[in-house]
Design an enzyme around this catalytic site. Sequence first.
Site, PDB file in Angstrom:
ATOM      1  N   GLY A 181       0.816  -1.204   0.000  1.00 17.97           N
ATOM      2  CA  GLY A 181       0.000   0.000   0.000  1.00 17.97           C
ATOM      3  C   GLY A 181       0.849   1.254   0.000  1.00 17.97           C
ATOM      4  O   GLY A 181       0.524   2.245  -0.662  1.00 17.97           O
ATOM      5  N   ASP A 229       1.262   0.289  12.871  1.00 14.39           N
ATOM      6  CA  ASP A 229       1.595  -1.051  12.371  1.00 14.39           C
ATOM      7  C   ASP A 229       1.930  -2.031  13.491  1.00 14.39           C
ATOM      8  O   ASP A 229       2.076  -3.231  13.237  1.00 14.39           O
ATOM      9  CB  ASP A 229       2.778  -0.975  11.405  1.00 14.39           C
ATOM     10  CG  ASP A 229       2.387  -0.386  10.061  1.00 14.39           C
ATOM     11  OD1 ASP A 229       1.215  -0.530   9.667  1.00 14.39           O
ATOM     12  OD2 ASP A 229       3.250   0.231   9.409  1.00 14.39           O
TER      13      ASP A 229
END
EC number: 2.5.1.19
Length: 450
Positions: free
Chosen positions: A101, A327
Amino acid sequence: MSSHGAPIPMTSSACGPLTGEARVPGDKSISHRSLILGALSVGETRISGLLEGQDVLDTAKAMRAFGATVTDHGGGEWSVHGVGVGGFAEPDGVIDCGNSGTGVRLIMGAMATSPISATFTGDASLNGRPMARVTDPLALFGAQSYGRQGGRLPMTVVGAAEPVPVTYTVPVPSAQVKSAVLLAGLNAPGQTVVIEAEATRDHTERMLAGFGAEISVEDADEGRVITLTGQPELKSQKIDVPRDPSSAAFPVCAALIVPGSDVLVPGIGLNPTRAGLFTTLREMGADLTYENERVEGGEPVADLRARFSPDLTGIEVPPARAASMIDEYPVLSVVASFARGDTVMRGVKELRVKESDRIDAMASGLRANGVAVEDGPDWWVVTGRGHGNVAGGATCASFLDHRIAMSFLVMGMATQKPVTVDDAGPIATSFPIFEPLMAQLGARIQRDNG
């Protein structure tokens, strides 16, 4: 199924103490940006310590397709002969960004203000992720995009022949969206302004300044205001990529939950917009110290030392910290399972649109392994069972998400029964040496060859 072939199931079992030194790969965020900014600069950019995971290799291939000369000299040493701002050539073929991404969104931004077209695709995971959050602001510059229903890949982006500068407020904190707008602003005349209510990782701003762009960052009532003057001549640089804090999270968290462990993770980038996990772990009572603190290439760096921490306590993670550890929530939820009490994580809507719906993926896997989890649209709560009390024994779906796969493999190192991940293949996108590195420390991870 893995993004690059047949599924690779792996099983992680309880092990003895994890000890030694864990040299994790170069930072993924900085690796992507080094290649892209090198391609947009004049002259030869030299990069040391580049992460050679599949995501970054796909970005290197894309930069070649746009006309830059990208050379792998071996041992993590790379060079990029750039084409300058506005110098991208139209690619001959489709740009395949694999699982990344970051790669696709930054590259879309970098080409959106040049009079060229490019078609982007990715693996099954990436092709399911929404791109409108990037293509909407790029449309303000004059770029057009044509994708599948819901703004999904494959997608063709037609760059603006006569781009205009943009002032854009990022609606949901996202370094990828912010960076795409800034990269698009490079080839727009005048000043492009990005406003973010919550600070996200600032590698793009730091690196643009390092390459010679005129960029300023100010704190205002509405948040961080980043102003970029367009159409600069970026000058090639020598970049030493620090080691990735998001990869360091896995050996660090494993050491905290495996009895007797003592692991050193050297040379980790501790940019304050990335270090939220380590702050959170220390607040939970983790025996985690920073050694040999220093500054390298404008980024704070330290060696991390993590030791087994049997008395971890659940906490409420401040929502304002979310962007600095977005993350790392999956592996934090694993550590939270071995803590006492509730770990509350709010303001994490972004997790719903990562490589997978990470809240759903982790919640279902944790429950299957005997851990109580509650979740809502932008929050989740993990009720820890304390050291030694987590059952394990389940097979967890990775949903083609590298961080989900690694998180459950870490979990299995300290559960009563082994934990299996249905497909660990995607780990290669960000941390190709995860399996041998953890084994070297003493982990017991086996590939299930059927």
